[in-house]
Design an enzyme around this catalytic site. Structure first.
Site, PDB file in Angstrom:
ATOM      1  N   HIS A  82       0.822  -1.212   0.000  1.00  0.00           N
ATOM      2  CA  HIS A  82       0.000   0.000   0.000  1.00  0.00           C
ATOM      3  C   HIS A  82       0.857   1.263   0.000  1.00  0.00           C
ATOM      4  O   HIS A  82       0.414   2.324  -0.430  1.00  0.00           O
ATOM      5  CB  HIS A  82      -0.987  -0.029   1.169  1.00  0.00           C
ATOM      6  CG  HIS A  82      -2.105  -1.000   0.928  1.00  0.00           C
ATOM      7  ND1 HIS A  82      -3.363  -0.845   1.447  1.00  0.00           N
ATOM      8  CD2 HIS A  82      -2.150  -2.145   0.195  1.00  0.00           C
ATOM      9  CE1 HIS A  82      -4.140  -1.858   1.049  1.00  0.00           C
ATOM     10  NE2 HIS A  82      -3.411  -2.656   0.301  1.00  0.00           N
ATOM     11  N   HIS A 245      -2.514 -12.129  -2.321  1.00  0.00           N
ATOM     12  CA  HIS A 245      -3.598 -12.833  -1.642  1.00  0.00           C
ATOM     13  C   HIS A 245      -3.241 -14.278  -1.288  1.00  0.00           C
ATOM     14  O   HIS A 245      -4.066 -14.997  -0.717  1.00  0.00           O
ATOM     15  CB  HIS A 245      -4.880 -12.741  -2.484  1.00  0.00           C
ATOM     16  CG  HIS A 245      -5.418 -11.339  -2.554  1.00  0.00           C
ATOM     17  ND1 HIS A 245      -6.524 -10.987  -3.267  1.00  0.00           N
ATOM     18  CD2 HIS A 245      -4.971 -10.183  -1.981  1.00  0.00           C
ATOM     19  CE1 HIS A 245      -6.751  -9.676  -3.148  1.00  0.00           C
ATOM     20  NE2 HIS A 245      -5.810  -9.170  -2.372  1.00  0.00           N
TER      21      HIS A 245
END
Ligand SMILES: *[C@@H]1O[C@H](CO)[C@@H](O)[C@H](O)[C@H]1NC(C)=O
Ligand SMILES: *[C@@H]1O[C@H](CO)[C@@H](O)[C@H](O)[C@H]1NC(C)=O
Length: 670
Positions: A82, A245
């Site tokens: 991020h 993920h």
């Protein structure tokens, strides 16, 4: 266009050469300057020791924010991602260089919920290593080491991120008033380039689906669009999503939300409104669950899970749409341990995950990765390095022992020559002077061409500039292609027998420097530094050279100020260079009124046959620029001094591999 070579003339004594350092400031970088001693401290940093400390941290658990599955690794992958994922190619802004996630606006973004805890966990390590370990580098080292610690592939780490002192460089990313002016997003959730994501405050898309609608087909379109704005193609996109993920879980224990962000509750941000607020009660994105049954190990089960089960949408415990293995299918859902290790939890998918099997091109890649772990590993390692490094610019900005070989996204240039192998500059200068003397307009053309390429540099992701000589690859769509072509053709008259060590990029800058000096007798001495090298072929890097200010009717003062803010120059410096390169007469500009000419594009003086561009008109009429222009017009000395300093900076802002110091052998010191 042909590469250029210069006639070797008789060696010339450089006595009286005017291209001297006027002062230190003429070549000091203003943008992203590291703290004094940063690079020395970085070179002494033991990266292995930092990694050992990180590994110890991953295995720990702080009751204030307990780790999931007894492993903080996935949390730090999210942190690094991020921090990096804010990068966008539109203007090169965003990315983890600068470590601006510590500040607003980024630290309060929805997508950065609870990352304050990740940064707190890293604080003791930052304090232990101090100056040589920037926050930006620490975030990326933490994420990359976490991948390695869980069996994932990595290429290495480019270190050398320079911490910003505040978050101001992220103001254009929003949500801020400045962003509303420069890049308005009338419907948040449908933002377009130059913004990087569909939603201000998110890195890419709303994972629940477009505007919260669980529509995987439309979601795939948005995923492709936003990843492209971050310079990622389909393969890289799928590898990154599946790699990210493979680790960890989302948090959405109940519908009551994560609490207030730091800009609303500085003391206790994101306190969590469900139960204890931590561990299995944590709320971050508002979705709940892991993607694979082994969330602390790198594998390709994410892709297998996407393909092997039927997925159905439902509202998860956090009150948002998410996907589970369909209950009417014959398969039972795989489960992972619960985050606290005391139970089990079914795997899940988000709408943006399901989008990858609802798009033909993505589906093909998902299938390949599900069947070929090696191919996935290779693509993920490269894509992760690109994600975390793209904003660092040329590989010559990377420091430390862990830097991988130059990657295509870094548009690598040939190595900087040894100073002994540089051409005999006096000879080259003589050749340039002869061309200027025997060709009307050559001097102006050289100044313009050098400024044309220098002003394409952006200090956001360090692309553009004259280094690389890519300006010779521009086609006729480039706004100043005619002028550049004529400068190149004038220089090519010298091509017969140039020293082979002379690069086109050095020649172009030197020609501009010589021309500027000889046309301005009262200009303080200019300093020239050589050592640029030329991209051997069109590697795509020139596409980033396109100026955002063209003098066209759509330009406005905000855009001009924005462009200047990324140029590594101050506003007066930029105005001085613009004025000199365009032979703009400051007195005429100040003393006339102008109006838009009927023929469009240009502005004409009301009482005289004087034409100026839209950019010139902005300089005249916009208060902030007007006062600069008036100062320059009334004080030629200030103008000349500013111009000399600006020229030195503009010509060297993109040179990271060359020693620009006072006694540098690359620079004319006579
Ligand atoms: C995307 O880029 C990667 C890295 O350069 C390359 O290996 C891959 O083939 C590209 N994929 C597509 C679909 O162009
Ligand atoms: C479940 O299995 C039965 C028998 O093998 C098969 O006929 C049916 O189509 C399967 N249902 C689903 C949803 O896969």
């Amino acid at each position: 266009m042909r590469p250029l070579y210069l006639l070797t003339l008789l060696p010339l004594v450089l006595g009286g050469c005017p291209y001297l350092a006027s002062n230190e400031a003429s070549y000091a970088r203003t943008s992203s300057s590291p703290a004094p001693g940063f690079h020395r401290a970085l070179n002494q940093l033991s990266v292995d020791e930092v990694k050992e400390d990180l590994m110890e941290l991953f295995a720990s658990s702080d009751p204030k924010w307990p780790s999931d599955y007894g492993n903080y690794g996935p949390f730090f992958i999210r942190l690094a991602w991020h921090c990096s994922g804010s990068y966008r190619i539109s203007d090169g802004r965003g990315g983890c260089d600068g470590g601006r996630q510590r500040f607003d606006p980024e630290r309060s973004w929805d997508d950065n919920t609870n990352l304050d805890k990740a940064r707190s966990l890293l604080t003791p390590i930052k304090e232990k290593y101090g100056l040589g370990l920037s926050w930006g580098d620490l975030f990326i080292l933490a994420g990359t080491t976490a991948i390695e610690s869980m069996g994932g592939p990595t290429l290495g780490v480019c270190l050398g991120r320079v911490d910003d002192v505040d978050g101001s460089k992220s103001i254009p990313l929003g949500p801020t008033a400045e962003q509303e002016i420069l890049a308005p997003c009338p419907t948040n959730g449908e933002c377009e380039s130059p913004l990087g994501s569909t939603t201000v405050g998110l890195i890419y898309v709303n994972p629940e689906g477009p505007m919260g609608k669980p529509d995987p087909v439309v979601s795939s379109t948005q995923v492709r669009d936003t990843f492209a704005r971050m310079a990622m193609n389909d393969t890289e996109t799928v590898a990154l999503i599946g790699g990210g993920h493979a680790f960890g879980k989302t948090h959405g224990a109940c519908p009551d939300g994560p609490g207030l962000p730091p800009n609303e509750d500085e003391e206790n941000p994101w306190a969590g409104n469900c139960g204890s607020g931590v561990g299995i009660d944590a709320v971050t994105s508002g979705f709940e669950g892991p993607w694979t049954s082994d969330p602390t190990k790198f594998d390709n089960y994410y892709f297998q899970n996407l393909l092997n089960y039927d997925w159905s949408v439902h509202k998860g415990p956090g009150g948002h749409f998410q996907w589970q293995v369909a209950s009417d299918s014959n398969a039972t859902s795989p489960s992972a341990p619960s985050a606290d290790g005391e139970g089990e939890q079914d795997i899940m998918m988000l709408t943006s995950d399901i989008s990858l099997i609802n798009d033909k091109a993505y589906f093909k890649i998902v299938s390949e990765f599900a069947n070929d772990l090696d191919s996935f590993s290779d693509q993920f390692a490269h894509a992760w390095y690109k994600l975390t490094t793209r904003d660092m610019g040329p590989v010559t900005r990377c420091h430390g022992p862990t830097t991988p070989e130059a990657q295509p996204f870094q548009y690598p240039l040939p190595a900087t020559p040894s100073p002994h192998d540089l051409p005999e500059w006096g000879t080259v200068v003589k050749g340039i002077e002869e061309v200027i003397a025997s060709n009307v307009g050559a001097g102006e053309a050289f100044v313009r061409a050098a400024w044309s390429c220098a002003k394409t540099f952006r200090n956001t992701d360090f692309l553009g500039g004259c280094n690389g000589g890519r300006i010779r690859f521009v086609d006729e769509t480039f706004p100043e292609s005619d002028e550049i072509a004529s400068a190149i053709s004038l220089l090519s008259t010298l091509e017969e027998s140039a020293p082979s060590s002379l690069t086109f990029s050095d020649l172009l800058v030197l020609a501009g420097t010589v021309a500027l000096s000889s046309s301005n007798p009262s200009l303080p001495p200019l300093r020239f530094c050589g050592g640029r090298t030329d991209a051997e072929a069109n590697d795509g890097g020139w596409e980033y050279l396109f100026p955002r200010i063209t003098g066209g009717v759509d330009d406005n003062a905000d855009v001009l100020a924005d462009v200047i803010s990324m140029s590594g120059l101050t506003e007066p410096e930029y105005v001085a260079l613009h004025t000199a390169a365009n032979s703009l007469n400051l007195d005429e500009l100040v003393n006339n009124d102008f109006e838009l000419d009927a023929d469009g594009g240009l502005y004409k003086a009301v009482d005289a046959e004087i034409f100026i561009t839209k950019t010139d008109y902005i300089l005249k009429t916009h208060a902030e620029f007007h006062s600069i222009v008036v100062d320059f017009a009334s004080s030629p000395e200030v103008f000349q001094e500013t111009l000399a300093v600006a020229w030195g900076k503009a010509m060297t802002n993109d040179m990271f591999a060359v020693d620009l110091g006072e006694a540098s052998p690359f620079c004319f010191t006579n």
